[in-house]
Scaffold this motif. Structure first.
Motif, PDB file in Angstrom:
ATOM      1  N   GLN A  57       0.818  -1.206   0.000  1.00 56.79           N
ATOM      2  CA  GLN A  57       0.000   0.000   0.000  1.00 56.79           C
ATOM      3  C   GLN A  57       0.857   1.263   0.000  1.00 56.79           C
ATOM      4  OE1 GLN A  57      -3.483  -0.142  -0.168  1.00 56.79           O
ATOM      5  NE2 GLN A  57      -2.977  -2.281  -0.554  1.00 56.79           N
TER       6      GLN A  57
ATOM      7  N   ASP B 193      -1.396  10.160   8.254  1.00 58.36           N
ATOM      8  CA  ASP B 193      -2.724  10.176   8.852  1.00 58.36           C
ATOM      9  C   ASP B 193      -2.993   8.808   9.474  1.00 58.36           C
ATOM     10  OD1 ASP B 193      -3.380   8.442   6.737  1.00 58.36           O
ATOM     11  OD2 ASP B 193      -4.480   9.977   5.620  1.00 58.36           O
TER      12      ASP B 193
ATOM     13  N   ASP C 171      -4.828   6.250   8.613  1.00 63.19           N
ATOM     14  CA  ASP C 171      -4.763   5.102   7.711  1.00 63.19           C
ATOM     15  C   ASP C 171      -3.321   4.751   7.356  1.00 63.19           C
ATOM     16  OD1 ASP C 171      -7.510   4.800   7.672  1.00 63.19           O
ATOM     17  OD2 ASP C 171      -7.791   5.919   5.809  1.00 63.19           O
ATOM     18  N   ARG C 172      -2.505   5.762   7.094  1.00 67.31           N
ATOM     19  CA  ARG C 172      -1.114   5.487   6.746  1.00 67.31           C
ATOM     20  C   ARG C 172      -0.329   5.024   7.964  1.00 67.31           C
ATOM     21  NH1 ARG C 172       0.071   6.920   1.609  1.00 67.31           N
ATOM     22  NH2 ARG C 172       2.308   7.186   1.891  1.00 67.31           N
TER      23      ARG C 172
ATOM     24  N   ALA D 242      -1.559   3.207  10.302  1.00 69.77           N
ATOM     25  CA  ALA D 242      -1.928   1.794  10.425  1.00 69.77           C
ATOM     26  C   ALA D 242      -1.111   0.936   9.468  1.00 69.77           C
ATOM     27  CB  ALA D 242      -3.419   1.624  10.145  1.00 69.77           C
ATOM     28  N   GLN D 243      -0.916   1.435   8.241  1.00 70.88           N
ATOM     29  CA  GLN D 243      -0.140   0.672   7.272  1.00 70.88           C
ATOM     30  C   GLN D 243       1.323   0.572   7.682  1.00 70.88           C
ATOM     31  OE1 GLN D 243      -1.692  -0.933   4.678  1.00 70.88           O
ATOM     32  NE2 GLN D 243       0.261  -2.001   4.609  1.00 70.88           N
TER      33      GLN D 243
ATOM     34  N   ARG E  96      -7.313   5.917  16.351  1.00 64.04           N
ATOM     35  CA  ARG E  96      -7.955   5.494  15.114  1.00 64.04           C
ATOM     36  C   ARG E  96      -7.056   4.577  14.291  1.00 64.04           C
ATOM     37  NH1 ARG E  96      -8.388   9.594  11.948  1.00 64.04           N
ATOM     38  NH2 ARG E  96      -7.588  11.279  13.277  1.00 64.04           N
ATOM     39  N   ALA E  97      -5.767   4.859  14.281  1.00 59.50           N
ATOM     40  CA  ALA E  97      -4.835   3.985  13.560  1.00 59.50           C
ATOM     41  C   ALA E  97      -4.798   2.592  14.175  1.00 59.50           C
ATOM     42  CB  ALA E  97      -3.434   4.601  13.572  1.00 59.50           C
TER      43      ALA E  97
ATOM     44  N   LYS F 207      -7.751   0.681  13.138  1.00 57.49           N
ATOM     45  CA  LYS F 207      -7.640   0.263  11.732  1.00 57.49           C
ATOM     46  C   LYS F 207      -6.757  -0.969  11.592  1.00 57.49           C
ATOM     47  CE  LYS F 207      -8.467   1.132   7.345  1.00 57.49           C
ATOM     48  NZ  LYS F 207      -9.838   1.130   6.783  1.00 57.49           N
TER      49      LYS F 207
END
Length: 330
Positions: free
Chosen positions: A144, A177, A179-180, A182-183, A224-225, A228
């Motif tokens: 990702q 952020d 989402d990133r 989390a990745q 939030r991460a 996720k």
């Protein structure tokens, strides 16, 4: 030398790979190359002027020395690069100009199968290393994003995995952020599994807050991460938000986050942004005299790894060994 690095060197020796070192003008690179060849860790291609490299006084017998400015490979590499970048408007003339850059030439050696991986950064920025890697090698299938990590080996330390940790991301993602972030955690978990066979990854999502002790946008991003990561890979041992001491010190973890499956035993530390990560790894490196190996890049289609510009020759040896082990996995 740490137990971790000993294991990387042993694994690299067991199935030798070819690693290209573009910075043949850097004495640390040449000293590292001498040690790598002497120990049989990897086969090496060193880029630079052969006379200048010889004058440095290092024994590089067995290395392949290639002057990228005069090599017969320049034209075929430029033709392939122009083909790869045709959709971006690159001409053959532009590609030939880029063959004057040792990093672009070295990446093409990896792309064309002349080398299994590349290590650079002793005298180049992370952006300098990453740009040709993404343009030429691109991201790995399914990746990702590209992120980075350091392997930190802290002497006389019983925290983490016998004093060993992965710190991520300390060198690439500036302000991820949720989402990133989390990745990054998912990438760091995969990195741990590729390097450590004797311990499971335990991932702490770090913050200035533990379990809501402070409420603001920064701590909420980490919450939030974490959610996720748990949604995407529910089997991972991951928790947050956690302060650093709650993440790695058992008694503090028990006090601040008694219900956490991670608190007090984390070995993978995910920092909320590059400021925290970069400052954190350098503090541990300089004050605790830790071995800091990296930044190791995760998510590129072939093993390409960066170096801190403050690295030593020993650091380069360690990163080459890790790169060779990554190449074995490819």
């Amino acid at each position: 030398m740490s137990q971790f690095l000993d294991s990387m060197i042993a694994r690299a020796k067991a199935d030798k790979k070819t690693i290209v070192l573009p910075e043949g003008n850097d004495i640390r690179t040449l000293k590292a190359a001498e040690a790598i060849l002497a120990e049989g860790i990897a086969d090496l291609i060193v880029l630079g002027d052969a006379d200048d490299i010889t004058a440095a006084g290092c024994n590089l017998e067995g290395a392949r020395i290639v002057d990228f400015r005069t090599s017969e490979l320049r034209e075929p590499y430029a033709e392939k690069l122009a083909e790869l970048r045709a959709a971006k408007g690159m001409t053959l003339e532009q590609a030939l100009e880029l063959m004057d850059n040792e990093l672009y030439f070295g990446m093409m050696m990896v792309k064309m199968g002349e080398a299994d991986g590349l290590v650079s950064g002793a005298c180049h920025s992370t952006g300098d290393v990453l740009r040709p890697a993404l343009q030429i090698l691109k991201t790995a299938p399914g990746a990702q994003m590209v992120s980075s990590f350091f392997v930190m080996n802290v002497p006389d330390c019983d925290l983490g995995h016998h004093g060993t940790f992965i710190f991520s991301d300390c060198g690439l993602e500036v302000q991820p952020d949720a989402d990133r972030l989390a990745q990054i955690a998912i990438n760091a978990e995969a990195a741990w599994r590729s390097l450590f066979a004797d311990a499971e990854p335990v991932i702490a999502m770090l913050s200035h807050s533990s379990y809501g002790s402070a409420k603001n946008d920064d701590s909420d991003k980490v919450v939030r991460a974490t959610a996720k990561v748990k949604e995407l890979v529910p089997e991972l041992a991951v928790d947050g938000e956690l302060q650093l001491d709650a993440a790695i010190v058992p008694e503090i973890g028990a006090a601040k986050a008694p219900a956490s499956p991670v608190a007090g035993r984390a070995n993978v530390l995910v920092f909320p942004d590059i400021d925290a990560g970069n400052i954190g790894y350098k503090l541990v490196q300089r004050l605790a005299k830790a071995e800091a190996l990296g930044p190791i890049l995760q998510g590129i289609a072939a093993p390409v790894n960066d170096l801190s510009r403050g690295c030593s020759a020993d650091d380069i040896v360690g990163v080459v060994a890790i790169t060779a082990v990554q190449a074995q996995g490819k």
